[in-house]
Design an enzyme around this catalytic site. Sequence first.
Site, short mmCIF file in Angstrom:
data_model
loop_
_atom_site.label_atom_id
_atom_site.label_comp_id
_atom_site.label_asym_id
_atom_site.label_seq_id
_atom_site.Cartn_x
_atom_site.Cartn_y
_atom_site.Cartn_z
N HIS A 48 69.33 6.02 116.45
CA HIS A 48 70.77 6.16 116.66
C HIS A 48 71.07 6.54 118.11
O HIS A 48 70.22 7.06 118.83
CB HIS A 48 71.36 7.21 115.73
N ASP A 85 73.80 8.90 120.01
CA ASP A 85 74.61 10.03 119.55
C ASP A 85 76.10 9.73 119.55
O ASP A 85 76.66 9.21 120.53
CB ASP A 85 74.36 11.26 120.43
N HIS A 126 67.54 7.13 119.93
CA HIS A 126 66.42 8.03 119.67
C HIS A 126 66.28 8.26 118.17
O HIS A 126 67.17 7.96 117.38
CB HIS A 126 66.56 9.35 120.43
N ARG A 170 70.83 21.67 121.91
CA ARG A 170 71.27 20.47 122.61
C ARG A 170 72.65 20.65 123.21
O ARG A 170 73.57 21.16 122.55
CB ARG A 170 71.30 19.28 121.65
#
Length: 304
Positions: A120, A122, A280, A295
Amino acid sequence: MTDTAQLTYSPEPHTILSPSGSFRFAPLTCSIGAELFDVNLGDAARDDALFAELRELLLEHKVLFLRDQDMSRAEHVALAERFGPLEDHPAVGSDPDHPGLVQIYKDLDSPAEHYENAFHCDATWRENPPMGCVLRCVETPPIGGDTIWVNMALAYAKLPEQVKKQIDGLRARHSIEASFGAAQPLEQRQALHERFPDAEHPVVRTHPETGEKILFVNAFATHFVNYHTPEHIRYGIDYAPGSSNLLNYLISQASIPEYQVRWRWTKNSVAIWDNRSTQHYAVQDYWPAVRKMERAGIIGDRPF
C-alpha cells in the site's frame, strides 16, 4: 538529482561519499533504497545543508535507511517537519505530546488486522495523500517484522506498452471505509466515510519534483471511475471482469521482487520514504513477539 557515477568512492567497499563528503551511503538494490552512515538525524533536523543532501538522496533512492538513531520524539517530529506539516491518522491517532507522531504498537493485546501486511501507499484515501514518512523502530522482534518497499516508478516503466496505453487517463477510487472501516459497525463505518469521503486519483500520477510517471493504485483502490466507456465495453457484462481484472493486475505489480528492497529493523533504526513513488508492506511474521514503531507522516499535494 545526484549522479552516483560521478561520486567519489570511500575506502570502505560498497559505500559512496556524499557530495559534501560529510557522510557515506550505500545503495541496497539496483532498484530502490540506500543506507546512510555517519549521519545523526537530530543534526539533520537543524542543519540546512545536511537536510538538503538527505532530501536529494531521497528523491533518487526513494527510501533511506539509518541505524542507531537514538533521537527523541521531539527530534523525530522536527526532522519530519523539515519536509512539511505533519498529519494525524483517524484510525490510529497521534501522541498527545507530539502531534503528528503516530504510535504503531503491536503486542499480544493488539487486535487482529491486515492493513499493514498488504502492499500500500499510505493514506491514498485522502485527497492529498502524504508526501512521505519518517518511521523509527522503538522495539523490534528478535525474528521477523521486516518491511518491504517498492519502486512504483519502475513498476510503471516496466509495464507493457499496450497496458500503458490502456490505463492512460484512467482514474481510481480510494477508500478508507473499505479498508480501516470494513470491520466497524455500520454506523461507525458510515461516519468514517462521511468524515473521509472516497478520494479519486489518477492511475498514473506524475511526481511533482522528479517528473517520473508512477503507477498509483494499491490496496486502498476499490475501482476505476471512468472505465465504463465505449472503447472498453461491448455489453454491460464486460464492465465487471474487465475493470476488476485490470485493477488487480496493476495492484499485483508491487509484489515483483525486482522492484523491491527489504529492511531488517533494529532498535532505533529509521526509514524515510517518498510516499508518492513507493508502496510498502509490513510483514507480520513475528507473533507472539512485540513490534513498536513510531511514524511521522508529512502532508502531501493532490496527485496529478
